[in-house]
Write a protein that holds these residues in place. Structure first.
Motif: not given
Length: 391
Positions: A315-318, A322-328, A353-359
């Motif tokens: 997970v990376e947060a900008e 939030a950008i979630l990347t699966f390893e495979e 709940s954290y007020g963030a978007s998710l990709t």
């Protein structure tokens, strides 16, 4: 051999010398024995059962053949009748096509008639599109010291008013919820009086209330209030006189700002064996990146991770993204549908709940069960959807 010749006289003399045979039995007895016939036992007629079976089989065969012939005749008659009716309807139909309707939406109406309904998704949370003709009644249910938010979707025709506030929905429907039937503790409605002014709600605690019996009961009460009135800006806990309440294990109860602290969403099992999404109050990370990375490791044995063991990601947060990347590359079609949906919704609820978007990236499918992975995911408004029964 001697060639002796016997004459009739010698034969007669010889016969006279034989002893006389006398039968002294009564004539009646001799007659009875001569007239009696020995009765032989009758042989059983072994061919009779076989004959009966053959006759029965032939009768059934004839009957079945008759019925089949009759049904075939009836079906043929019905088919001919239907064809005749269809022909008549076709003949009676107007030969000219009706003119298409004029005005906005005429073309879309034609497209709608050919549209195919989308398959039912596996979603368990409430989304914006679910509230077009309904209101959401969110309540923090209690179970063994934990708070589980449940989202009851109430049709607008049952709500009574066009736009009821949170308190109106709670007072009208909270007392009707069968909490034990859902696998939770009986906890609602709250003791005391509730008042809402604008976006602030106040709870006036009565004397002798049960919310201060220990630290766990106090935290359960406060977390339940926050989940129940999550859409408001402030919650106040007061005495019957309107003073700020004092609880022995927290002291003065400061105003609660719902959703001020984000929560990681895990799975928890109710007494009925059903699994619900539940926030880990007091055990969640301080930012969305850490909260998402904590999902594979539940904080205690009462929670269960929504992420399957074979799935790993980073997970990376900008800022608020939030950008979630699966390893495979993750193939959702190869996963159990329920498990895949729980994982995605727990991630989406945590980010929300954290007020963030998710990709979410590195997936085999571009779209799956209502989610579009080509951009930011649609985030749910509230977890654990339960449709209110229409009466």
């Amino acid at each position: 051999m001697p060639n002796d010749k016997w004459n009739d006289e010698e034969i007669e003399n010889l016969l006279r010398d034989f002893p006389k045979i006398q039968d002294r039995r009564p004539k009646a007895e001799v007659y009875k024995k001569l007239s009696r016939k020995e009765r032989m036992p009758k042989q059983p007629k072994r061919w009779l059962p076989l004959l009966v079976a053959i006759v029965a089989f032939l009768s059934i065969t004839v009957l079945v053949a008759s019925l089949l012939q009759q049904n075939g005749t009836d079906s043929s008659s019905e088919s001919e009748s239907s064809e005749a009716e269809s022909t008549m309807a076709t003949d009676e139909a107007p030969t000219e096509q009706a003119e298409p309707p004029e005005g906005p939406g005429a073309e879309s109406g034609g497209e709608a008639s050919l549209a195919v309904e989308e398959p039912e998704t596996l979603r368990t949370a409430v989304y914006e599109s679910d509230l077009e003709d309904a209101h959401i009644l969110r309540i923090g249910l209690a179970y063994q010291g934990y708070v589980v938010p449940a989202s009851f979707v109430v049709p607008k025709q049952l709500a009574g008013t066009a736009e009821p506030d949170s308190l109106g929905l709670y007072e009208n429907f909270a007392g009707q919820i069968d909490e034990s039937g859902l696998g939770f503790d009986e906890y609602h409605p709250y003791e005391g009086e509730l008042q809402q002014v604008g976006s602030t709600i106040s709870h006036f605690l009565p004397d002798g209330h049960s919310y201060d019996q220990g630290s766990s009961s106090t935290l359960l009460y406060l977390n339940s209030l926050e989940e129940t009135f999550m859409d408001l800006q402030e919650i106040r806990v007061l005495t019957e006189d309107g003073e700020t309440a004092q609880l022995s294990h927290v002291g003065t109860v400061e105003p609660i700002v719902p959703g001020e602290q984000g929560q990681s969403f895990y799975l928890i099992e109710s007494s009925t064996g059903d699994w619900y999404m539940a926030p880990a109050y007091g055990m969640s990370a301080g930012n969305v990146q850490e909260a998402l990375m904590a999902l594979p490791q539940p904080p205690n044995d009462d929670y269960r991770s929504p992420v399957p063991e074979e799935v790993s990601y980073s997970v990376e947060a900008e800022g608020a993204a939030a950008i979630l990347t699966f390893e495979e590359p993750l193939d959702f079609e190869a996963m159990d549908g329920t498990e895949a949906m729980r994982m995605l919704e727990s991630m989406a609820l945590t980010a929300h709940s954290y007020g963030a978007s998710l990709t979410v990236s590195n997936t085999v499918q571009t779209e799956w069960s209502g989610f579009d992975f080509s951009g930011e995911l649609e985030l749910p408004l509230s977890p654990n959807r339960i449709d209110w029964p229409e009466k």
